[in-house]
Design a protein around this motif. Sequence first.
Motif, PDB file in Angstrom:
ATOM      1  N   SER A   1       9.289   1.989  -2.227  1.00 18.40           N
ATOM      2  CA  SER A   1       8.908   1.981  -3.637  1.00 18.40           C
ATOM      3  C   SER A   1       7.767   2.941  -3.961  1.00 18.40           C
ATOM      4  O   SER A   1       7.756   3.562  -5.015  1.00 18.40           O
ATOM      5  N   ASN A   2       6.798   3.084  -3.029  1.00 18.85           N
ATOM      6  CA  ASN A   2       5.651   3.940  -3.349  1.00 18.85           C
ATOM      7  C   ASN A   2       5.247   4.891  -2.226  1.00 18.85           C
ATOM      8  O   ASN A   2       4.318   5.675  -2.389  1.00 18.85           O
ATOM      9  N   GLY A   3       5.906   4.820  -1.066  1.00 13.74           N
ATOM     10  CA  GLY A   3       5.617   5.734   0.031  1.00 13.74           C
ATOM     11  C   GLY A   3       4.377   5.415   0.836  1.00 13.74           C
ATOM     12  O   GLY A   3       4.004   6.165   1.731  1.00 13.74           O
ATOM     13  N   LYS A   4       3.723   4.296   0.549  1.00 12.79           N
ATOM     14  CA  LYS A   4       2.514   3.929   1.291  1.00 12.79           C
ATOM     15  C   LYS A   4       2.875   3.363   2.659  1.00 12.79           C
ATOM     16  O   LYS A   4       3.939   2.789   2.846  1.00 12.79           O
ATOM     17  N   LEU A   5       1.965   3.508   3.616  1.00 15.25           N
ATOM     18  CA  LEU A   5       2.206   3.083   4.992  1.00 15.25           C
ATOM     19  C   LEU A   5       1.880   1.609   5.194  1.00 15.25           C
ATOM     20  O   LEU A   5       0.943   1.078   4.607  1.00 15.25           O
ATOM     21  N   VAL A   6       2.666   0.993   6.083  1.00 14.99           N
ATOM     22  CA  VAL A   6       2.478  -0.407   6.453  1.00 14.99           C
ATOM     23  C   VAL A   6       2.568  -0.494   7.968  1.00 14.99           C
ATOM     24  O   VAL A   6       3.502   0.035   8.576  1.00 14.99           O
TER      25      VAL A   6
ATOM     26  N   GLY B   1       3.143  -7.435   7.649  1.00 13.76           N
ATOM     27  CA  GLY B   1       2.548  -6.141   7.923  1.00 13.76           C
ATOM     28  C   GLY B   1       1.205  -6.002   7.237  1.00 13.76           C
ATOM     29  O   GLY B   1       0.869  -6.757   6.323  1.00 13.76           O
ATOM     30  N   GLN B   2       0.446  -5.030   7.691  1.00 14.33           N
ATOM     31  CA  GLN B   2      -0.879  -4.779   7.138  1.00 14.33           C
ATOM     32  C   GLN B   2      -0.853  -3.428   6.426  1.00 14.33           C
ATOM     33  O   GLN B   2      -0.544  -2.408   7.035  1.00 14.33           O
ATOM     34  N   PRO B   3      -1.146  -3.422   5.126  1.00 16.59           N
ATOM     35  CA  PRO B   3      -1.146  -2.155   4.392  1.00 16.59           C
ATOM     36  C   PRO B   3      -2.178  -1.190   4.961  1.00 16.59           C
ATOM     37  O   PRO B   3      -3.265  -1.603   5.372  1.00 16.59           O
TER      38      PRO B   3
ATOM     39  N   TRP C   1      -3.632   1.633   3.427  1.00 14.57           N
ATOM     40  CA  TRP C   1      -4.204   2.540   2.434  1.00 14.57           C
ATOM     41  C   TRP C   1      -5.562   2.005   2.018  1.00 14.57           C
ATOM     42  O   TRP C   1      -5.829   0.817   2.113  1.00 14.57           O
ATOM     43  N   GLY C   2      -6.420   2.877   1.617  1.00 10.54           N
ATOM     44  CA  GLY C   2      -7.785   2.480   1.286  1.00 10.54           C
ATOM     45  C   GLY C   2      -8.668   2.543   2.515  1.00 10.54           C
ATOM     46  O   GLY C   2      -8.212   2.811   3.632  1.00 10.54           O
ATOM     47  N   GLU C   3      -9.932   2.312   2.321  1.00  9.80           N
ATOM     48  CA  GLU C   3     -10.889   2.413   3.425  1.00  9.80           C
ATOM     49  C   GLU C   3     -11.024   1.114   4.211  1.00  9.80           C
ATOM     50  O   GLU C   3     -11.303   1.130   5.399  1.00  9.80           O
ATOM     51  N   ASP C   4     -10.871  -0.024   3.568  1.00  5.14           N
ATOM     52  CA  ASP C   4     -11.029  -1.317   4.233  1.00  5.14           C
ATOM     53  C   ASP C   4      -9.692  -1.800   4.782  1.00  5.14           C
ATOM     54  O   ASP C   4      -8.629  -1.508   4.243  1.00  5.14           O
ATOM     55  N   LEU C   5      -9.768  -2.578   5.868  1.00  4.03           N
ATOM     56  CA  LEU C   5      -8.560  -3.206   6.389  1.00  4.03           C
ATOM     57  C   LEU C   5      -8.147  -4.333   5.449  1.00  4.03           C
ATOM     58  O   LEU C   5      -8.949  -5.210   5.134  1.00  4.03           O
ATOM     59  N   ALA C   6      -6.926  -4.285   5.014  1.00  4.46           N
ATOM     60  CA  ALA C   6      -6.418  -5.306   4.094  1.00  4.46           C
ATOM     61  C   ALA C   6      -5.863  -6.489   4.878  1.00  4.46           C
ATOM     62  O   ALA C   6      -5.529  -6.374   6.062  1.00  4.46           O
ATOM     63  N   ASP C   7      -5.752  -7.615   4.214  1.00 10.60           N
ATOM     64  CA  ASP C   7      -5.145  -8.793   4.816  1.00 10.60           C
ATOM     65  C   ASP C   7      -3.639  -8.563   4.969  1.00 10.60           C
ATOM     66  O   ASP C   7      -3.021  -7.886   4.145  1.00 10.60           O
ATOM     67  N   PRO C   8      -3.034  -9.155   6.013  1.00 12.65           N
ATOM     68  CA  PRO C   8      -1.588  -9.005   6.189  1.00 12.65           C
ATOM     69  C   PRO C   8      -0.813  -9.582   4.999  1.00 12.65           C
ATOM     70  O   PRO C   8      -1.227 -10.559   4.381  1.00 12.65           O
TER      71      PRO C   8
END
Length: 88
Positions: free
Chosen positions: A7-12, A30-32, A34-41
Amino acid sequence: MLLKLDSNGKLVDIIDIQALINPFHHEVEGQPQWGEDLADPENYLKSDLRFLSGEHLPSCWVNSHYREYQTSTNHMKKGSPVPQYYGA
């Protein structure tokens, strides 16, 4: 394993590889990436995931009935050999 969202080409980053290759699971954790911080799964639908090259996931990872479709199409073709019986 890194995959991208269709849908948006972002990595997971896929956390549970066993769920990814299991055709009976329609979502994977999966864990997104993108961005500087680690996102929650988060949970992602397999139908929205692609390899980094843009290819779809293999049918044997997504469709639990992929073998049944292959067998039924073999019987429809003229002259195709009948699968051997390994019976019980």
